[in-house]
Design a protein around this motif. Structure first.
Motif: not given
Length: 262
Positions: A91, A115, A118-119, A122, A124-125, A254, A257, A261
């Motif tokens: 991430a 956003t 949320d990332l 989760s 993701d970042i 998104k 990101v 990744t």
């Protein structure tokens, strides 16, 4: 020829001794009163001094001798959001450089703030916030610093409280730039973020003493120093500044990101 002294009678001698004793006793009583008064003043000064020292010690304990930093951060470094979330392997780190009084920051928060949240939630970042206060000098107030202190004092209450406070402050940005927020408004935002009872009292003490003032100032100095920031809002992914024009919508965020990744 010298005259002989007239001998004193026993009565007059006794009277002289009584008068001398009375005179001596009066002086002694006055001295005792003065000494007692001085002792009382010294005792009061000692008590007041003790109270002042204890208060200073208590204040310093809150402020960490001016070296207090939010949990997970370093002096002058970004604040890692959602520390209770474990980021996924590979991430990327997304850093947001903002000033609470910045109208552009408010616009980006409305467009992509949720956003990023949320990332981060989760995994993701890895999201970091650098809250700056350079607009205080430009606008002639201390609202950016006070709001930042409020946000980091909220963070002391537990996971997610900084983020909630951060979102609420931007949602209540004043219509006119430079108006800022009152102390009562900032307290209300803390309550909206869920701080009550002892947690709210701790927040009030934290903000009144400016617990994170030095940290906030160090973040601002580092941003315009080694971080190479020229203004706000600015975003970085894995240490590289992102063009705001390519990071302005949820889909753009998104995509950026995903590309970063590993």
């Amino acid at each position: 020829m010298a005259q002989k002294k007239k001998p004193q009678s026993a009565g007059s001698d006794r009277q002289a001794k009584i008068q001398a004793a009375a005179s001596s006793g009066a002086g002694s009583g006055a001295n005792k009163i003065v000494i007692a008064a001085v002792a009382a003043v010294v005792a009061i000064v000692a008590v007041v001094g003790f109270v002042v020292i204890k208060q200073v010690q208590s204040d310093n304990a809150v402020k960490g001798d001016g070296q207090a930093v939010p949990a997970g951060a370093t002096m002058g470094g970004g604040y890692p959001a959602y520390q209770d979330v474990t980021a996924k392997a590979g991430a990327p780190t997304v850093e947001a450089f903002e000033d609470f009084q910045c109208p552009g920051c408010q616009q980006f928060e409305r467009a992509i703030g949720s956003t990023l949240v949320d990332l981060a939630k989760s995994g993701d970042i890895k999201l970091q916030y650098h809250m700056l206060n350079f607009l205080d000098q430009r606008l002639g107030n201390t609202s950016s610093l006070q709001a930042s202190n409020g946000a980091f004092c909220a963070a002391d209450a537990g996971p997610g409280k900084f983020e909630e406070y951060h979102t609420i402050v931007y949602a209540n940005a004043p219509e006119q730039e430079g108006t800022g927020w009152t102390a009562a408004q900032l307290k209300d935002y803390a309550q909206q973020a869920g701080l009550t009872g002892d947690a709210l009292k701790t927040w009030e003490s934290c903000t009144e003493l400016g617990k994170y003032t030095n940290y906030n100032k160090a973040v601002d100095a580092n941003a315009f120093g080694k971080e190479g920031i020229k203004g706000t809002p600015t975003f970085k992914i894995n240490g590289t500044i992102i063009d705001n024009n390519t990071f302005a919508t949820p889909d753009q965020v998104k995509a950026a990101v995903a590309a970063a990744t590993k």
